[in-house]
Motif scaffolding. Structure first.
Motif, mmCIF file in Angstrom:
data_model
loop_
_atom_site.group_PDB
_atom_site.id
_atom_site.type_symbol
_atom_site.label_atom_id
_atom_site.label_comp_id
_atom_site.label_asym_id
_atom_site.label_seq_id
_atom_site.Cartn_x
_atom_site.Cartn_y
_atom_site.Cartn_z
ATOM 1 N N LEU A 80 0.710 -1.124 -0.021
ATOM 2 C CA LEU A 80 0.210 0.143 -0.034
ATOM 3 C C LEU A 80 0.880 1.304 -0.047
ATOM 4 N N SER A 81 0.561 2.203 -1.078
ATOM 5 C CA SER A 81 1.471 3.296 -1.114
ATOM 6 C C SER A 81 0.432 4.530 -0.387
ATOM 7 N N TYR A 82 1.199 5.481 0.298
ATOM 8 C CA TYR A 82 0.395 6.370 1.093
ATOM 9 C C TYR A 82 -0.611 7.364 0.245
ATOM 10 N N ASP A 83 -0.305 7.649 -0.905
ATOM 11 C CA ASP A 83 -1.066 8.518 -1.990
ATOM 12 C C ASP A 83 -1.850 7.812 -2.924
ATOM 13 N N SER A 84 -2.231 6.279 -2.594
ATOM 14 C CA SER A 84 -2.884 5.731 -3.387
ATOM 15 C C SER A 84 -4.339 5.860 -3.146
ATOM 16 N N ALA A 85 -5.054 5.345 -4.162
ATOM 17 C CA ALA A 85 -6.577 5.544 -4.161
ATOM 18 C C ALA A 85 -7.123 4.664 -2.922
ATOM 19 N N GLN A 86 -6.407 3.606 -2.949
ATOM 20 C CA GLN A 86 -6.895 2.361 -1.711
ATOM 21 C C GLN A 86 -6.519 3.263 -0.369
ATOM 22 N N ALA A 87 -5.401 3.739 -0.315
ATOM 23 C CA ALA A 87 -5.274 4.524 1.116
ATOM 24 C C ALA A 87 -6.141 5.622 1.491
ATOM 25 N N GLU A 107 4.013 -0.980 3.674
ATOM 26 C CA GLU A 107 4.044 0.034 2.902
ATOM 27 C C GLU A 107 4.998 0.336 1.705
ATOM 28 N N ARG A 108 4.418 0.615 0.604
ATOM 29 C CA ARG A 108 5.459 0.755 -0.681
ATOM 30 C C ARG A 108 5.673 2.186 -0.877
ATOM 31 N N SER A 109 7.003 2.562 -0.734
ATOM 32 C CA SER A 109 7.474 3.708 -1.111
ATOM 33 C C SER A 109 8.621 3.633 -2.116
ATOM 34 N N GLY A 110 8.488 4.285 -3.190
ATOM 35 C CA GLY A 110 9.429 4.314 -4.468
ATOM 36 C C GLY A 110 9.574 2.639 -4.666
ATOM 37 N N GLY A 111 10.895 2.134 -4.690
ATOM 38 C CA GLY A 111 11.046 0.869 -4.898
ATOM 39 C C GLY A 111 11.523 -0.083 -3.818
ATOM 40 N N GLY A 121 -6.553 9.347 12.535
ATOM 41 C CA GLY A 121 -7.823 9.912 13.688
ATOM 42 C C GLY A 121 -9.110 9.806 13.134
ATOM 43 N N PRO A 122 -10.083 10.067 14.148
ATOM 44 C CA PRO A 122 -11.549 10.094 13.633
ATOM 45 C C PRO A 122 -12.035 11.226 12.886
ATOM 46 N N ASP A 123 -11.056 12.136 12.454
ATOM 47 C CA ASP A 123 -11.176 12.912 11.401
ATOM 48 C C ASP A 123 -10.654 12.676 9.922
ATOM 49 N N GLY A 124 -10.164 11.263 9.797
ATOM 50 C CA GLY A 124 -9.545 10.870 8.560
ATOM 51 C C GLY A 124 -8.068 11.235 8.141
ATOM 52 N N GLU A 125 -7.911 12.188 9.265
ATOM 53 C CA GLU A 125 -6.249 12.711 8.940
ATOM 54 C C GLU A 125 -5.185 11.872 9.796
ATOM 55 N N THR A 126 -4.100 12.234 9.234
ATOM 56 C CA THR A 126 -3.001 11.016 9.563
ATOM 57 C C THR A 126 -2.472 11.523 10.874
#
Length: 337
Positions: A80-87, A107-111, A121-126
């Motif tokens: 899972l990449s942090y900036d992905s649609a699934q995340a 977590e996938r980051s680059g290679g 958090g409950p607001d959806g923020e990291t």
């Protein structure tokens, strides 16, 4: 009038992922988040590498076998990449549920891949993205290292001071002390499953590793949420392609727990092959009583005898800089023109 300490319900996951299927495991994760919220929980904790599942193949055979079976490529592609649609889908689900979630993932980051825990958090923020400081043994064939910034505790007005570690990070005394010293109140101890090399590798089993979680609770005078995945028969069927491999990994292995700051068990365990949520009501007021007896980084410490040297700065592989400009030379060049 007495001080009001936060009291709330927590949920701990014991379940198998849809192994090496990112989208299906994200959907299963969202279902568990909704289930926890419907049960009244304000915090849910997931096992280590729940998304897209722990790479059990690294303990089964040679790297060439894992590559030939396609596991290496599939694991990378389904991380899972942090900036992905699934995340983003996961963050939206946490926001909709109004709950705090501690996710466990590759977590996938680059290679590169990292054993990560994302605190949402409950607001959806990291709240934080942390990585396992040093992957354990064979895990180093898959995952990179975290750094000192990953040993952090985060103050949350609704649930207290929250921290997390993965698996055998709970056998690292100095890393644990770095967490205790930040006045951690609620700790997520994420584990993958306890069915590998059973019964001939006692150190990998539930007895030892749940003991590590229990000791963490007593040492740190904190609540410990110990999510633990299970291994499904479908995973066994795919990974264990020879009789000898069937002796190395078994279905089940779920031993999720919740401990209070005195080490007491706060939830009845599920059968080791059953999926579900463990829930418990916690009262942060219990922590003051526990620390009155033994505050590990406070009155029960001896900094004049032993101290921890702790570098909590992020590790940067590339530092960007510019050469200093000779302003007088620039003026002279401009004048010459």
């Amino acid at each position: 009038m007495g001080v009001q300490h936060p009291k709330y319900k927590v949920a701990v996951v014991q379940a198998a992922p849809v192994w090496l299927d990112l989208d299906a495991t994200v959907d299963k994760t969202i279902g568990l988040i909704k289930e926890a919220a419907n049960a009244g929980a304000k915090l849910i904790a997931f096992p280590e590498a729940f998304i897209p599942g722990y790479p059990w193949y690294i303990w089964m055979g040679a790297p060439a076998w894992a590559i030939g079976r396609g596991f290496v490529q599939r694991y990378f592609d389904n991380s899972l990449s942090y900036d992905s649609a699934q995340a983003e889908k996961l963050r939206d689900a946490v926001r909709s549920a109004g709950i705090t979630a501690v996710l466990g993932l590759s977590e996938r980051s680059g290679g590169s891949l990292y054993l990560a825990q994302w605190l949402i958090g409950p607001d959806g923020e990291t709240i934080a993205k942390r990585r396992k400081l040093r992957p354990t043994h064979a895990e180093r064939t898959v995952f990179g290292d975290g750094d000192g910034s990953d040993l952090a505790v985060h103050a949350r007005p609704d649930i207290g001071r929250l921290g997390a570690l993965c698996c055998w990070e709970h056998l690292q005394p100095l890393s644990k002390y770095a967490m205790y010293a930040q006045d951690e109140q609620v700790h997520v101890a994420a584990w993958p499953s306890f069915s590998l090399y059973d019964p001939f590798a006692h150190a990998l089993g539930a007895e030892v590793n749940n003991a590590a979680s229990k000791v963490y609770a007593v040492e740190g005078s904190c609540f410990v949420l110990g999510p633990c995945a299970t291994v499904s028969q479908a995973m066994i069927d795919e990974i264990c392609d020879t009789p000898d491999k069937n002796q190395l990994l078994h279905a089940g292995g779920g031993h999720a727990v919740i401990y209070g700051p005195d080490g007491s068990s706060l939830a009845e365990k599920l059968p080791q092959d059953q999926e579900g949520l463990l829930c418990a009501d916690i009262d942060l007021g219990m922590i003051g009583v526990a620390k009155n007896a033994a505050d590990p980084a406070g009155h029960y410490s001896r900094p004049d005898v032993t101290r921890l040297l702790f570098n909590n700065k992020p590790s940067r592989r590339v530092e960007h800089f510019s050469l200093p400009i000779d302003t007088e030379a620039v003026v002279e060049v401009a004048a010459a023109k």
